[in-house]
Design a protein around this motif. Sequence first.
Motif, PDB file in Angstrom:
ATOM      1  N   SER A  46       0.897  -1.509   0.180  1.00 58.84           N
ATOM      2  CA  SER A  46       0.242   0.386  -0.557  1.00 58.84           C
ATOM      3  C   SER A  46       0.566   0.789  -0.515  1.00 58.84           C
ATOM      4  N   ALA A  47       2.059   1.302   1.025  1.00 63.56           N
ATOM      5  CA  ALA A  47       2.688   2.474   1.041  1.00 63.56           C
ATOM      6  C   ALA A  47       3.241   2.388  -0.378  1.00 63.56           C
ATOM      7  N   SER A  48       3.829   1.983  -1.421  1.00 58.52           N
ATOM      8  CA  SER A  48       4.189   2.469  -2.744  1.00 58.52           C
ATOM      9  C   SER A  48       2.630   2.538  -3.832  1.00 58.52           C
ATOM     10  N   LEU A  49       2.153   1.939  -3.648  1.00 59.39           N
ATOM     11  CA  LEU A  49       1.019   2.927  -4.545  1.00 59.39           C
ATOM     12  C   LEU A  49       0.552   4.071  -3.694  1.00 59.39           C
ATOM     13  N   ALA A  50       0.685   4.241  -2.510  1.00 56.88           N
ATOM     14  CA  ALA A  50       0.360   5.563  -1.959  1.00 56.88           C
ATOM     15  C   ALA A  50       1.784   6.409  -2.891  1.00 56.88           C
ATOM     16  N   LEU A  51       2.589   6.193  -2.683  1.00 60.38           N
ATOM     17  CA  LEU A  51       4.191   6.573  -3.710  1.00 60.38           C
ATOM     18  C   LEU A  51       3.557   7.089  -5.005  1.00 60.38           C
ATOM     19  N   GLY A  52       2.678   5.983  -5.200  1.00 54.15           N
ATOM     20  CA  GLY A  52       2.760   6.079  -6.844  1.00 54.15           C
ATOM     21  C   GLY A  52       1.443   6.994  -6.713  1.00 54.15           C
ATOM     22  N   LEU A  53       1.024   7.721  -5.841  1.00 57.54           N
ATOM     23  CA  LEU A  53      -0.296   8.149  -5.907  1.00 57.54           C
ATOM     24  C   LEU A  53       0.566   9.970  -6.328  1.00 57.54           C
ATOM     25  N   PHE A  54       1.679  10.060  -5.225  1.00 52.55           N
ATOM     26  CA  PHE A  54       2.236  11.387  -4.940  1.00 52.55           C
ATOM     27  C   PHE A  54       3.118  11.185  -6.275  1.00 52.55           C
ATOM     28  N   CYS A  55       3.870  10.475  -6.801  1.00 50.73           N
ATOM     29  CA  CYS A  55       4.049  10.723  -8.272  1.00 50.73           C
ATOM     30  C   CYS A  55       3.358  11.221  -9.310  1.00 50.73           C
ATOM     31  N   LEU A  56       2.072  10.584  -9.673  1.00 48.06           N
ATOM     32  CA  LEU A  56       1.348  10.796 -10.408  1.00 48.06           C
ATOM     33  C   LEU A  56       0.817  11.963 -10.086  1.00 48.06           C
ATOM     34  N   ILE A  57       0.365  12.488  -8.792  1.00 43.87           N
ATOM     35  CA  ILE A  57      -0.218  14.040  -8.775  1.00 43.87           C
ATOM     36  C   ILE A  57       1.270  14.810  -9.167  1.00 43.87           C
ATOM     37  N   GLY A  58       2.287  14.533  -9.206  1.00 45.64           N
ATOM     38  CA  GLY A  58       3.499  15.658  -9.236  1.00 45.64           C
ATOM     39  C   GLY A  58       3.135  15.733 -10.956  1.00 45.64           C
ATOM     40  N   TYR A  59       2.755  14.552 -11.730  1.00 44.88           N
ATOM     41  CA  TYR A  59       2.998  14.062 -13.078  1.00 44.88           C
ATOM     42  C   TYR A  59       1.914  15.315 -14.115  1.00 44.88           C
ATOM     43  N   LEU A  60       0.715  15.342 -12.824  1.00 46.14           N
ATOM     44  CA  LEU A  60      -0.075  16.347 -13.104  1.00 46.14           C
ATOM     45  C   LEU A  60       0.127  17.922 -12.977  1.00 46.14           C
ATOM     46  N   PHE A  61       0.858  17.877 -12.122  1.00 45.99           N
ATOM     47  CA  PHE A  61       1.097  19.258 -11.950  1.00 45.99           C
ATOM     48  C   PHE A  61       1.614  19.588 -12.942  1.00 45.99           C
ATOM     49  N   TRP A  62       2.988  18.990 -13.607  1.00 47.07           N
ATOM     50  CA  TRP A  62       3.429  19.587 -14.061  1.00 47.07           C
ATOM     51  C   TRP A  62       2.766  18.574 -15.648  1.00 47.07           C
ATOM     52  N   GLU A  63       1.860  17.952 -16.415  1.00 46.35           N
ATOM     53  CA  GLU A  63       1.228  18.399 -17.785  1.00 46.35           C
ATOM     54  C   GLU A  63      -0.059  19.230 -17.347  1.00 46.35           C
ATOM     55  N   GLY A  64      -0.259  19.321 -16.345  1.00 49.77           N
ATOM     56  CA  GLY A  64      -2.227  19.403 -16.178  1.00 49.77           C
ATOM     57  C   GLY A  64      -3.084  18.546 -16.057  1.00 49.77           C
ATOM     58  N   VAL A  65      -4.316  18.845 -15.745  1.00 50.39           N
ATOM     59  CA  VAL A  65      -5.812  18.090 -15.926  1.00 50.39           C
ATOM     60  C   VAL A  65      -6.217  17.459 -17.249  1.00 50.39           C
TER      61      VAL A  65
END
Lengths: 458, 394
Positions: A46-65
């Motif tokens: 679950s912690a890896s998935l949570a880490l994945g969530l934060f990576c995806l959020i970072g990518y989202l901030f970079w790329e936009g919605v």
Amino acid sequence: MSSATEHHDPNCLVTGNPTFESITESVSCIPESRTPLAWKIMFSISASLALGLFCLIGYLFWEGVGVWGLNNPVGWGWAIVNFVFWVGIGHAGTLISAILFLLRQRWRTAINRFAEGMTIFAVICALIFPTIHVGRAWVIHWTLPIPNQMGVWPNFRSPLLWDSFAVGTYFICSFLFWYVGLIPDLATLRDRAKTRIRKIIYGLFSLGWRGGNRQWRHYELTYLILAGISTPLVLSVHSIVSTDFATAQVPGWHTTIFPPYFVAGAIFSGFAMVMTLSLIARKVFNLTHIITKKVLERMNMIMLLTGMMVGYAYSMEFFIAWYSGNIYEQFAFVNRAFGPYAWAYWIMISCNVLVPQIFWFKKLRNHLVVMFIASIFINIGMWFERFVIVVTLARDFLPAAWDYYSPTWHDIGLLIGSFGLFFTLFLLFMRFLPIVAMSEVKGILPQADPHKSGEHHG
Amino acid sequence: MQIDLKTYRLTDPGKLGMIALVVGILGLLVSILGFTSDRTQFFYSYLVAFVFWTSIGLGGLFFTMLHHLADAKWSMVLRRISESVMSTLPLMGLFAIPLLFGIHDLYHSSHADVMATDELLKAKEPFLNQAFFIIRTVGYFVIWSLLTFFLFRNSVKQDSVHSDKLTAQWRRVSAPGMILFAVTSTFAAFDWLMSLDPHWYSTIYGVYMFTGGFLAAISFIILSASYQRRQGILKEEITIEHYHDLGKLLFGFLVFWAYMAFSQYFLIWYANIPEETVWFLDRWENAWKSLSLLMIFGHFAFPFLALLTRGAKRSVVWLSVMSCWILFMRWVDIYWLAMPTLHEHGPQFSWIDLSTMCGIGGIFIWYCWRKYTSHPVLPVNDPGLKESLEFVNN
């Protein structure tokens, strides 16, 4: 809390004739024992998935919605679906801790701590989605009415702003309620601590609790007041969330039953989640004598009830859509049931209305495997309920704009990641805090009842 | 009034029943005069009174079924009261008959010429037609009567036989009974009141009506208990603790009613769609505004503050005063829902409003009291009674 005058037979709530000491032992040993391997495995997943969530959020901030599957009629997509889903999950915790407390439902003591913890973690997951959905998350504080040199204020007429107040208040109150409930149990852990560091940390958070008579008196009064404050929150938060949709003029969204319908759905989904988690926890941590079948059965009854309330709302919506004579309203519902998203609609109906019907049978509502599977189905169904509401918007007033909404890998990743975050927090909670309210469970033991003293145990 | 403390039967039921019967008959006679002098006004007044008393009966049915389903113990001493309240439902079925003769006077959609020219109403014809209306109304009362007959008969049976089977039986009936109750009371609200304005619709309407009815039923139960208390009956059995709990229930449902009313108003106001707002405009843009304001302050703000404290809920006198007030506001609520269709420019109170309320109400109270006094006033054989008698709030 300590109700000496209620004459429930407490034996039906706790089995195995435990003593005060054995309750303390069986609950406290969970955070005190060595970390089990199963916990380590689950935590790393679950912690890896949570880490994945934060990576995806970072990518989202970079790329936009734009990385999401949004299109023109469907401007909200999975982010709002996940938001409503997670806020809803939290509601069972508050219902169990506040409303069932006020209704003197003493069986709640077995699950309230857990359910409250779940509330807080679910609200954390929920808050992520509107935050990232605003597109510019770094100015999310603009949703709060903070005086600024530009004289810019949030739009107080917007239900989305009410959301940030409602959910923010909900988080603070739930957190306080949970923490106040934890204090006596943290003190127990402090007193049992074998290492200095544990003693300091638990000591710090137990706020000097000594368990004196006056302390208990104040504690119980505080608890009652917090329950009173939290009770309207159970209804208000999801009512506000429902106004995100219902204040609009969009067919299928604008209907007056939305506030109570959303509240019932929230409690329904929350109970399903409490059920899933408590079935696992009682098995893994050997708490079958505290979280008894009696408790589980009552939770199933509440799911049957709330499932039917949701079914009532579905049918009212459908009937009134027809009765209104409004062709757009009618189309919205026919489109839900028989349009391109019919598969989602019927998943919703089957999971939310049909599945709980099995709880009419005493055998089935006492059957652990059955209720586990049912609770998973209900969780799925309640996610799809929000999906259906949000995504069937793909066919709005202008047929030229009609489209089929599909999520992208990023949408799916965020949902999975939010589960990762939820379970990470939950596993940490299970590892370091007492997952059952020891002091409250002791209150429902036969020997806590002064009228029965002298009969046994002393 | 006297009670035999061995059997808990009233040996002398007092004059209440007689007074209520006389008031009822006089009220109905005067109402007949009303019918001959102003037929339309009569039917509207009659509808308001009929819905008012039926909703109390329905609230009693809900209270009883909830009591069984939740396996509640505290309310055991109140069970006979709520059972008597619900047992008026078959009687209300008889009172529904005159209504069926007033369909033309009440419901716009029952006029063939209107239906022929109004496209929207034409679309609703499968639902809004006289035959189906009558079938539905009969259906509601058949279902409610069957439920009340069964629950009442079994409850009385318990006084003479010791059997656990009875408890299991009424729980088994109450569960599907609740579903039937939800469906029928919702559609009854649609039929009798919402369709007075056949174009307008609101999905929350059924729940709104249920909440108000339950609120009125709790008030009615409080008043029945406190009336007996003044007469020296059941003073030791229905204690302050029970009043306190009834007070909490009253307070809770008061807030719940406000929540329903606010949800309905707020969502319609905010979306501002003409076909929905018209209903509220009819109740705001003219002399009806005063009643709308009375609803906000009288049906919520004032009783909310008046019942907020612990002391208020534990004072039998104050609780009774508030129950009277809430019953009055319940009448205002139904009047406010129904009458703007007839008096478009503002409320015009008529003596027929009063005579129909007294007429149906007198018979309602007489029948309810008769049912209540012809059996032990406590479920003497119920194993949960002891717990209810000893019940203490803390």
